[in-house]
Design a protein around this motif. Structure first.
Motif, mmCIF file in Angstrom:
data_model
loop_
_atom_site.group_PDB
_atom_site.id
_atom_site.type_symbol
_atom_site.label_atom_id
_atom_site.label_comp_id
_atom_site.label_asym_id
_atom_site.label_seq_id
_atom_site.Cartn_x
_atom_site.Cartn_y
_atom_site.Cartn_z
ATOM 1 N N THR A 117 39.761 35.098 39.720
ATOM 2 C CA THR A 117 40.564 36.295 39.477
ATOM 3 C C THR A 117 40.449 37.288 40.627
ATOM 4 O OG1 THR A 117 40.216 36.046 37.087
ATOM 5 C CG2 THR A 117 40.977 38.195 37.862
ATOM 6 N N ASP A 118 41.612 37.763 41.110
ATOM 7 C CA ASP A 118 41.624 38.846 42.083
ATOM 8 C C ASP A 118 41.116 40.122 41.414
ATOM 9 O OD1 ASP A 118 44.935 37.806 43.201
ATOM 10 O OD2 ASP A 118 42.954 37.021 43.721
ATOM 11 N N TYR A 128 40.954 45.927 47.474
ATOM 12 C CA TYR A 128 41.351 44.708 46.775
ATOM 13 C C TYR A 128 40.551 43.550 47.360
ATOM 14 C CZ TYR A 128 44.232 40.498 46.283
ATOM 15 O OH TYR A 128 44.666 39.227 46.057
ATOM 16 N N SER A 167 40.469 39.270 46.983
ATOM 17 C CA SER A 167 41.072 38.092 46.366
ATOM 18 C C SER A 167 40.006 37.233 45.711
ATOM 19 C CB SER A 167 41.826 37.285 47.407
ATOM 20 O OG SER A 167 40.912 36.724 48.329
ATOM 21 N N LYS A 168 40.451 36.282 44.935
ATOM 22 C CA LYS A 168 39.494 35.418 44.240
ATOM 23 C C LYS A 168 38.683 34.573 45.213
ATOM 24 C CE LYS A 168 43.181 32.085 43.257
ATOM 25 N NZ LYS A 168 43.944 31.429 42.156
ATOM 26 N N ARG A 190 45.512 40.480 39.680
ATOM 27 C CA ARG A 190 46.647 41.130 40.337
ATOM 28 C C ARG A 190 47.971 40.435 39.984
ATOM 29 N NH1 ARG A 190 49.826 40.894 44.769
ATOM 30 N NH2 ARG A 190 48.893 38.941 45.500
#
Length: 126
Positions: free
Chosen positions: A32-33, A50, A52-53, A97
């Motif tokens: 999961t992001d 942010y 990312s995964k 996201r």
């Protein structure tokens, strides 16, 4: 049940540092992001960082804020250095996201992420 539990923010003087954490449960964290938003007084809602995964970070507050994640602990962090009074805000952890949008509804910050934390206050004094 999905939960995002943020650490308590706090008050700090300008130039100081804080690290926020957000511990997740109820979904597959390492797939999961994750992101951090903030809502400054009288302002809109902004995506601050942010990740990312796969662990690729993107920080909008360059050179001062750093996002990281520990998949073994289901936790995402936001390290904030060189804090300024304009960093005063409620900071929200978000997961999953869907896009890059953000908005304010009923005075609360929202964005294109599936799940949200309750928000934590960070206050920076001059």
């Amino acid at each position: 049940e999905v939960q995002l539990v943020e650490s308590v923010g706090g008050s700090v003087q300008a130039g100081g540092s804080l690290r926020l954490s957000c511990t997740a449960s109820g979904f597959t964290f390492d797939d999961t992001d994750m992101g951090w938003y903030r809502q400054r007084p009288g302002k809109g809602c902004d995506l601050v960082s942010y990740i990312s995964k796969d662990g690729t970070p993107s920080d909008s507050v360059k050179d001062r804020f750093t996002i990281s994640r520990d998949n073994a602990k289901n936790t995402v962090y936001l390290q904030m250095n060189g804090l300024k009074p304009e960093d005063t805000a409620v900071y929200y952890c978000a997961a999953g996201r869907l896009g890059w949008g953000s908005w304010v509804s009923e005075e609360k910050c929202y964005g294109d992420f599936h799940y949200w934390g309750q928000g934590t206050q960070v206050t920076v004094s001059s």
